[in-house]
Design an enzyme around this catalytic site. Structure first.
Site, short mmCIF file in Angstrom:
data_model
loop_
_atom_site.label_atom_id
_atom_site.label_comp_id
_atom_site.label_asym_id
_atom_site.label_seq_id
_atom_site.Cartn_x
_atom_site.Cartn_y
_atom_site.Cartn_z
N ARG A 171 26.06 14.16 42.35
CA ARG A 171 26.45 12.75 42.19
C ARG A 171 25.21 11.87 42.21
O ARG A 171 25.11 10.88 41.50
CB ARG A 171 27.42 12.35 43.28
CG ARG A 171 28.88 12.63 42.97
CD ARG A 171 29.13 14.06 42.50
NE ARG A 171 30.51 14.33 42.23
CZ ARG A 171 31.38 14.77 43.14
NH1 ARG A 171 31.00 15.01 44.38
NH2 ARG A 171 32.63 14.99 42.79
N ASP A 200 28.37 19.41 39.23
CA ASP A 200 29.63 18.66 39.28
C ASP A 200 29.73 17.86 37.99
O ASP A 200 28.89 18.02 37.08
CB ASP A 200 29.68 17.75 40.52
CG ASP A 200 31.11 17.62 41.06
OD1 ASP A 200 31.98 17.19 40.27
OD2 ASP A 200 31.35 17.96 42.23
N HIS A 274 35.65 20.24 37.94
CA HIS A 274 34.36 19.58 38.26
C HIS A 274 33.23 20.02 37.32
O HIS A 274 32.08 20.11 37.73
CB HIS A 274 33.96 19.86 39.72
CG HIS A 274 34.77 19.08 40.71
ND1 HIS A 274 34.47 17.80 41.10
CD2 HIS A 274 35.90 19.42 41.40
CE1 HIS A 274 35.37 17.38 41.98
NE2 HIS A 274 36.25 18.35 42.17
N GLU A 351 40.09 20.94 43.36
CA GLU A 351 40.57 19.84 42.52
C GLU A 351 40.53 20.19 41.03
O GLU A 351 40.06 19.39 40.21
CB GLU A 351 39.73 18.59 42.81
CG GLU A 351 39.87 18.14 44.26
CD GLU A 351 38.89 17.05 44.65
OE1 GLU A 351 39.26 16.23 45.49
OE2 GLU A 351 37.75 17.01 44.14
N TRP A 488 28.96 14.20 50.65
CA TRP A 488 29.12 13.89 49.21
C TRP A 488 28.32 12.62 48.95
O TRP A 488 28.23 11.75 49.83
CB TRP A 488 30.61 13.70 48.88
CG TRP A 488 31.43 14.91 49.21
CD1 TRP A 488 32.25 15.07 50.28
CD2 TRP A 488 31.47 16.13 48.48
NE1 TRP A 488 32.81 16.33 50.26
CE2 TRP A 488 32.35 17.00 49.16
CE3 TRP A 488 30.87 16.59 47.30
CZ2 TRP A 488 32.63 18.29 48.72
CZ3 TRP A 488 31.14 17.87 46.86
CH2 TRP A 488 32.02 18.70 47.56
C1 ACM Z 1 36.16 18.54 48.02
O1 ACM Z 1 35.97 17.61 48.82
N1 ACM Z 1 36.61 18.29 46.79
C2 ACM Z 1 35.88 19.91 48.39
#
Ligand code: ACM
Length: 632
Positions: A171, A200, A274, A351, A488
Site C-alpha cells: 500500500r 497487493d 488482492h 478477501e 497495514w
Molecule cells: C486481512 O486483513 N485482509 C488479512
C-alpha cells in the site's frame, strides 16, 4: 563519631536505594532477581565470546555500546572467564528449560555473563542487558556519564516460537533502510518474525526475473495524496510514477540483516485475490482479462456490506481454472523460495471475491468437472494447487483464515485474523495456527479518540493489545505457534508514522507473545512502557501517547445522554467542562458519569498527572456524543 555513624547509615540507605532502582524490561522476563550492587561498564571492560557462533553478537554489542558511551571495547575469544568482562557463551550441554531462544543473564560486581543453548538466546540476553543500562544508552551521541548495570540474575525464554509483526509494503513502499531500522527495533523487543506483505492491489514489490512486468508495471501507480480508498482512479495516459520494489539483491541483503538479529522474514505473495498489481502486468491471468487493468492508486474499487460480504468492482482475482495461472505461480515461487530461508511462504487467500469466477465459463466447467457444488471450493482447489507448487520448492503453505473455506490443504498453517474463530477451528482440525485477530492485533487502527487521530474505520487501544490471550480455552496449546501484530499501510506512508502506529502497541504484543501468561500486570507494564518511551525519545523513535488520553463512553438511556470517562493509564485525573471553558486543574474533576443537557453543549476532557496535563484535549459536541451512543 555519632554523626559519622549516622552519616554512614544514611549513605548506605541511599546507595542501597540507588542500587535497587526499578528495573524496567520489555518483554518481562520469566524470572528476574535483583541483587545488591552493580557492574560498572568502563572503557576497560572487555567483551568475551566463548565460541565462534557468538562472535557476531559480541561485535554487535560492542558497536551498539560504542555509540552512546564512546568506548571502543575489546572483543576477544576466550574459553575461560576474564576479569571485568561481559562474557557470552553457549552451553556445552544444552539446558532444556532454555530451548533455542532462552538465556541466563548474571550481572555481578566484576562480571556480566550471558549463557544460552543457541546464538538466538545470546542475542536476547544482550537485548535485556541493553535495557538494564541507563536510558542514555539509546542516545545517538556520546554521553559523558557513569554506565552502571544493576546486579541481577535473569532466567528467560519465550512463551511462543512465533512472535511476529506484519509490515505491508504494497500500500506504501518503504525503503530498504526503513526495513532495517524496523528489524532492529522489533528484534530489541524479541520479535522473531517479519511477515513481509510484498504484493497487493496497490503494488507488487519483489523482483521476479522471469516475469519482469511484475515490477516494471506492477510496482508503479499514478501518484495521489489524500485519504486512501477515496483517491481518483488513474486517468487515461497518466504516468505511473509512484512506488518501488526490492531487487533480489536487496532481498538477500535484508534477509541476512534480519538473520543477524534472529528475525526470520516470511514473504507474503497474496493470491488469488488482492492481485490487481499482478494483473496490471499480466491481465490475461484473470477471468475478465481487462487490458486496461491498472495498479490501484488508493481509489475505491470494492463495496462492503453489513453482513460481512463484499463485491470487487474491478476484477483483482487470478483465474483458478486457467493452467497459465499455475505456470505463472510456479515461476514466482521458484524465485521467491530460494531467497528466503523461512520454511513458510504466506500465500494470502484473504478477501477473494468470487463474483467473476461465478460468471466465467472456464471456472464453471472446472466446477462441473471436479463435481464442486460451491464456488468456495474453487479457492480450496486453487490453494491445493499452490500448496503442491510450494512443496515442489521445499516450502510450507501459510495463509489467512479464509483458506479454511471449501477445504484446506492437509498441512497448511492458518493465520487467524477475522477473529479467533478460524484459529480455533483450524487447531481443532490439527493445523498449526498463528493468532492475529483484528480486535487485538491490527496496528493500523486508531489508538485513541477518533477526533485526535488520523481517521481509520476502527480503534484498537493499547490496553486491548496487552489483554490479548492467544490460546483460547479448550484449544491444545501445541497448535498455537504464536501470534503477531499487523501493520497495514493504506494510511501510513512514512516510517515515522509507521513507528507511531507500532509503538507502544507492539511493545504490549511483544509481552503477550514472549512473557509467561501469569506474569501479566498492566500497571507494571505502564511503568516499564514509560521507561521505553524515554529510550525511544533518545533513539529518535516515534511512538504514540494515546494511552494517556481519556476514553469517552457515551450512553443514551430513556432519552438521557450521559458520558462516562475512563483512562487506560492508572492514577490520572480527568478534568472536564460542558460550559465552553477550557478544562484544566481548576475544572471539575471527573468522578461519576456526566449528564449532558439538551442544547448546543460541548464536552471538553483532558487528563492530568501530578498537576500537569498528560493527555490531549478531546472536544465533542452533543450531536457527536449522541451518534456515538447509537442514536440513529
Ligand atoms: C486481512 O486483513 N485482509 C488479512
Amino acid at each position: 563519631m555519632k554523626y559519622t555513624l549516622a552519616f554512614c547509615i544514611l549513605w548506605c540507605c541511599l546507595t542501597t536505594y540507588a542500587q535497587k532502582k526499578a528495573i524496567h524490561l520489555i518483554p518481562q522476563p520469566v524470572e528476574l532477581n535483583q541483587l545488591n550492587g552493580e557492574y560498572l561498564l568502563t572503557a576497560a571492560s572487555t567483551i568475551v565470546y566463548g565460541q565462534q557462533d557468538a562472535k557476531d553478537i559480541a561485535h554487535q554489542l560492542a558497536q551498539k555500546l560504542a555509540v552512546a558511551t564512546g568506548f571502543s571495547l575489546k572483543v576477544v575469544n576466550s574459553k575461560s572467564a576474564l576479569p571485568n568482562a561481559i562474557t557470552l557463551y553457549l552451553n556445552a550441554t544444552p539446558k532444556a528449560t532454555l530451548g533455542s531462544e532462552g538465556y541466563e543473564l548474571e550481572v555481578l560486581g566484576k562480571s556480566v555473563k550471558i549463557a544460552a543453548n543457541q546464538p538466538a538466546g545470546l542475542y536476547y540476553g544482550v537485548q535485556s542487558l541493553l535495557q538494564l543500562l541507563p536510558t542514555d544508552i539509546e542516545s545517538q551521541n556520546v554521553v559523558q556519564r557513569r554506565w552502571p548495570i544493576p546486579s541481577v540474575r535473569v532466567l528467560d525464554y519465550p512463551r511462543f516460537a512465533w512472535r511476529g509483526l506484519m509490515f505491508d509494503v504494497s500500500r506504501h513502499f518503504f525503503k530498504k533502510e526503513d526495513l532495517k531500522r524496523h528489524i532492529d527495533y522489533m528484534a530489541r523487543m524479541k520479535f522473531n518474525v517479519l511477515h513481509w506483505h510484498l504484493t497487493d492491489d496497490e503494488g507488487w514489490r519483489i523482483e521476479i526475473k522471469s516475469l519482469p512486468k511484475l515490477t516494471s508495471v506492477g510496482a508503479w501507480r499514478v501518484p495521489r495524496i489524500g485519504d486512501f480508498g477515496e483517491l481518483a482512479p488513474p486517468k487515461d495516459g497518466e504516468a505511473a510514477t509512484e512506488g518501488g520494489f526490492y531487487t533480489q539483491d536487496d532481498i538477500r541483503e535484508l534477509v541476512r540483516y534480519a538473520q543477524e538479529r534472529n528475525v526470520t522474514i516470511v514473504p507474503e505473495i497474496d493470491v488469488p485475490g488482492h492481485s490487481m498489481a499482478a494483473l496490471a502486468a499480466y491481465p490475461e491471468l484473470s477471468c475478465t482479462k481487462d487490458p486496461n487493468t491498472k495498479v490501484n492508486p488508493g481509489s475505491k474499487f470494492s463495496e462492503w456490506y453489513s453482513d460481512g460480504t463484499f463485491k470487487m468492482l474491478v476484477d483483482n482475482t487470478l483465474n483458478p481454472s486457467d493452467e497459465k495461472v499455475y505456470e505463472f505461480l510456479d515461476k514466482v515461487f521458484a524465485e521467491v523460495a530460494p531467497l528466503f530461508p523461512s520454511p513458510y511462504i504466506h500465500v494470502g487467500g484473504d478477501e477473494c471475491y468470487k463474483g467473476y469466477w461465478e460468471k466465467d465459463a472456464g471456472c464453471q466447467a472446472l466446477m462441473k468437472q471436479m463435481n464442486m457444488k460451491h464456488v468456495e471450493e474453487l479457492q480450496a482447489y486453487f490453494m491445493k494447487r499452490v500448496d503442491k507448487i510450494l512443496k515442489s520448492k521445499g516450502k510450507k503453505l501459510l495463509g489467512w483464515d479464509e483458506i479454511l473455506e471449501g477445504g484446506i490443504a492437509p498441512d497448511a498453517t492458518v493465520m487467524s485474523w477475522r477473529s479467533l474463530k478460524g484459529g480455533i477451528e483450524a487447531a481443532h482440525m490439527g493445523h498449526n495456527v498463528i493468532m492475529t485477530p483484528v480486535q487485538y492485533c491490527y496496528l493500523d487502527y486508531m489508538q485513541s479518540d477518533a477526533t485526535l487521530e488520523p481517521y481509520v474505520y476502527s480503534t484498537l487501544r493499547l490496553k486491548t493489545c496487552y489483554d490479548f490471550e492467544p490460546v483460547p480455552d479448550g484449544v491444545d496449546t501445541k497448535f498455537i505457534l504464536g501470534g503477531q501484530g499487523n501493520l497495514w499501510t493504506e494510511g501510513v506512508n512514512t516510517l515515522s508514522h509507521a513507528e507511531y502506529m507500532l509503538y507502544p502497541r507492539s511493545w504490549a504484543l511483544s509481552e503477550v507473545y514472549w512473557s509467561p501468561k501469569g506474569s501479566k500486570n498492566w500497571e507494571n507494564f505502564v511503568r516499564r512502557m514509560e521507561t521505553q518511551m524515554e529510550r525511544a525519545d533518545l533513539a529518535g523513535i516515534n511512538y504514540a501517547r494515546g494511552a494517556y488520553d481519556a476514553v469517552i463512553k457515551p450512553q443514551l438511556k430513556d432519552g438521557k445522554l450521559t458520558v462516562a470517562l475512563e483512562t487506560e493509564v492508572p492514577y490520572l485525573d480527568i478534568f472536564y467542562s460542558i460550559d465552553d471553558s477550557v478544562p484544566g486543574r481548576y475544572s471539575p474533576t471527573y468522578a461519576n458519569p456526566i449528564e449532558i443537557p439538551e442544547g448546543p453543549v460541548t464536552l471538553r476532557v483532558i487528563t492530568y498527572r501530578e498537576g500537569k496535563p498528560i493527555g490531549k484535549m478531546i472536544i465533542l459536541k452533543r450531536d457527536e456524543l449522541l451518534k456515538r451512543a447509537g442514536k440513529k
